[in-house]
Write a protein that holds these residues in place. Structure first.
Motif, short mmCIF file in Angstrom:
data_model
loop_
_atom_site.label_atom_id
_atom_site.label_comp_id
_atom_site.label_asym_id
_atom_site.label_seq_id
_atom_site.Cartn_x
_atom_site.Cartn_y
_atom_site.Cartn_z
N ASP A 278 8.60 61.46 35.91
CA ASP A 278 9.79 61.25 35.10
C ASP A 278 9.49 60.15 34.08
O ASP A 278 9.27 58.99 34.46
N PRO A 279 9.45 60.46 32.78
CA PRO A 279 9.06 59.44 31.78
C PRO A 279 9.99 58.23 31.77
O PRO A 279 9.54 57.12 31.50
N ALA A 280 11.27 58.43 32.06
CA ALA A 280 12.21 57.30 32.06
C ALA A 280 11.84 56.29 33.13
O ALA A 280 11.83 55.08 32.90
N ILE A 281 11.51 56.82 34.33
CA ILE A 281 11.12 55.92 35.44
C ILE A 281 9.77 55.29 35.15
O ILE A 281 9.57 54.09 35.37
N PHE A 282 8.84 56.09 34.64
CA PHE A 282 7.49 55.59 34.39
C PHE A 282 7.50 54.48 33.34
O PHE A 282 6.86 53.43 33.50
N VAL A 283 8.24 54.69 32.25
CA VAL A 283 8.31 53.69 31.19
C VAL A 283 8.95 52.41 31.72
O VAL A 283 8.50 51.29 31.42
N ALA A 284 10.03 52.56 32.51
CA ALA A 284 10.68 51.38 33.07
C ALA A 284 9.73 50.61 33.97
O ALA A 284 9.66 49.37 33.92
N ASN A 285 8.96 51.33 34.79
CA ASN A 285 7.97 50.68 35.66
C ASN A 285 6.88 49.99 34.84
O ASN A 285 6.43 48.89 35.17
N ALA A 286 6.45 50.66 33.77
CA ALA A 286 5.35 50.14 32.96
C ALA A 286 5.70 48.84 32.27
O ALA A 286 4.81 48.04 31.95
N LEU A 287 6.98 48.60 32.00
CA LEU A 287 7.40 47.37 31.32
C LEU A 287 7.52 46.19 32.27
O LEU A 287 7.93 45.10 31.87
N SER A 288 7.17 46.42 33.53
CA SER A 288 7.16 45.32 34.49
C SER A 288 6.33 44.16 33.92
O SER A 288 5.34 44.38 33.22
#
Length: 395
Positions: A278-288
């Protein structure tokens, strides 16, 4: 030919790893050269080396033809049948032509040729050994350095670490030990040339494979890597085993595993995030390590708009846009980061939808052609600042 040569061939086979057949072939070729050079002979000859009997003989080779044009290379059918009645046209007649003092002269002349062939065989073995190790890490010792390159001893060969593949914050001295990533192996006239790197994302991948058993065994998979060598990296991981925490496996107890890798890379900071389809989850995780309130996805443009709390905007963007830039590289999605206040003023948060159910306000930015465009340099207090950037499709 004395037994000393046989002993020398056996010793070379054991010490250099070169088969005896290769060495015998090199010697025979050298003796042919020696015969032609020292006895002013231009005919076609072959040398027969019998290691068991310790003999060395030279044979001339002539083609059987109807009409002889060069008696050094051919022989008439009539003359050939005088030697042996069984000869026919197109056969090859061999006659021994070993000179009486050939052994002494040949040994002197052939020495250099034999040495060269042995050296070439050694180079071939080294090339085959290291070409199979491309995309792998090896341990080496700094042997010397100049204004641009470091030269790393890998045992049988010296590898080149170009200045562009060196971590800017690192300094080395001769005899220092170092881990490097083999990027390319080439054949050259002076032997195999090995090129290595300390900045390649593959080095980070291999270090995790060595340090984390779950990755080595295939339980945890590294999905993507974004790296700015010597400063900061991001790595996304995934597992199909519900009982395994992919991020925790890489971090290790009290951060021991990731700290070991960071120390190897001169203190490079490493963010480990969980991959998601899911790109929304992945992008949110990546901005950690920043917190994300909302991620709006535009599949057609492969872009996302991320809303973060006002006090998290600076953290989400990172110093000189680094955190957002690495997140974009890691995910492969274009990212537009906005503060919560700014998003509300623009009417894009909370998101609204048109009659077709598509989120409104996801039109393409005028700066989409600039891969790392930052509208405003991050400051300590950022109330209405956003960043628009995307990946360059590199790991």
């Amino acid at each position: 030919m004395s037994s000393d040569l046989l002993d020398a061939l056996t010793a070379l086979e054991k010490q250099k790893g070169i088969s005896r057949d290769v060495l015998v072939e090199a010697i025979e070729a050298a003796l042919v050269t020696a015969y032609k050079r020292n006895f002013n002979q231009a005919q076609n000859v072959r040398v027969d080396l019998n290691l068991d009997k310790g003999t060395m003989k030279v044979y001339s080779r002539k083609d059987v033809v109807e009409e002889v044009e060069d008696d050094r290379l051919s022989i008439s059918l009539e003359d050939a049948q005088k030697i042996n009645p069984a000869y026919e046209l197109a056969d090859i007649v061999e006659q021994e032509v070993t000179p009486r003092d050939f052994g002494r002269i040949a040994a002197q002349t052939a020495k250099q040729v034999v040495t060269q062939r042995v050296r070439e065989a050694e180079r071939g073995i080294i090339y085959e050994e290291y070409v199979d190790r491309e995309d792998d890490i090896v341990n080496g010792i700094i042997e010397r350095l100049d204004a641009r390159n470091l030269y790393v001893g890998l045992g049988k060969v010296e590898a080149v670490l170009p200045v562009g593949e060196q971590i800017p914050t690192e300094t080395f001295q001769p005899h220092d030990r170092i881990k490097v990533y083999i990027t390319k192996v080439e054949r050259t006239s002076r032997g195999p040339q090995v090129f290595v790197s300390r900045t390649h994302p593959g080095l980070l991948r291999r270090l995790f494979e060595v340090e984390v058993p779950e990755i080595f065994e295939g339980i945890v998979e590294i999905k993507s890597i974004a790296r700015e060598a010597g400063d900061r990296s991001k790595i996304s991981v995934h597992t199909n085993n519900e009982e395994v925490d992919p991020v925790g496996s890489c971090v290790g107890a009290r951060g021991a595993r990731v700290q070991t890798i960071s120390n190897e890379l001169n203190g490079e900071k490493i963010d480990i995030v969980e991959w998601s389809e899911d790109p929304a989850i992945f992008v949110a995780n990546a901005l950690s390590p920043s917190k994300v309130i909302d991620v709006q996805v535009n599949e057609e443009e492969r872009s996302t708009r991320v809303v973060v709390p006002d006090y998290q905007l600076s953290l989400a963007i990172g110093k000189r846009g680094q955190n957002a830039r690495l997140a974009a590289k890691l995910t492969g999605w274009k990212i537009d980061i906005k503060s919560e206040t700014d998003a509300r003023e623009l009417g894009i948060y909370p998101p609204t939808f048109d009659e077709s159910g598509v989120e409104a306000g996801l039109e393409e930015s005028a700066n989409d052609n600039d891969p790392y465009f930052v509208e405003e340099e991050p400051k300590d207090e950022l109330d209405n600042t956003s960043i628009d950037l995307y990946s360059d499709d590199e790991d």
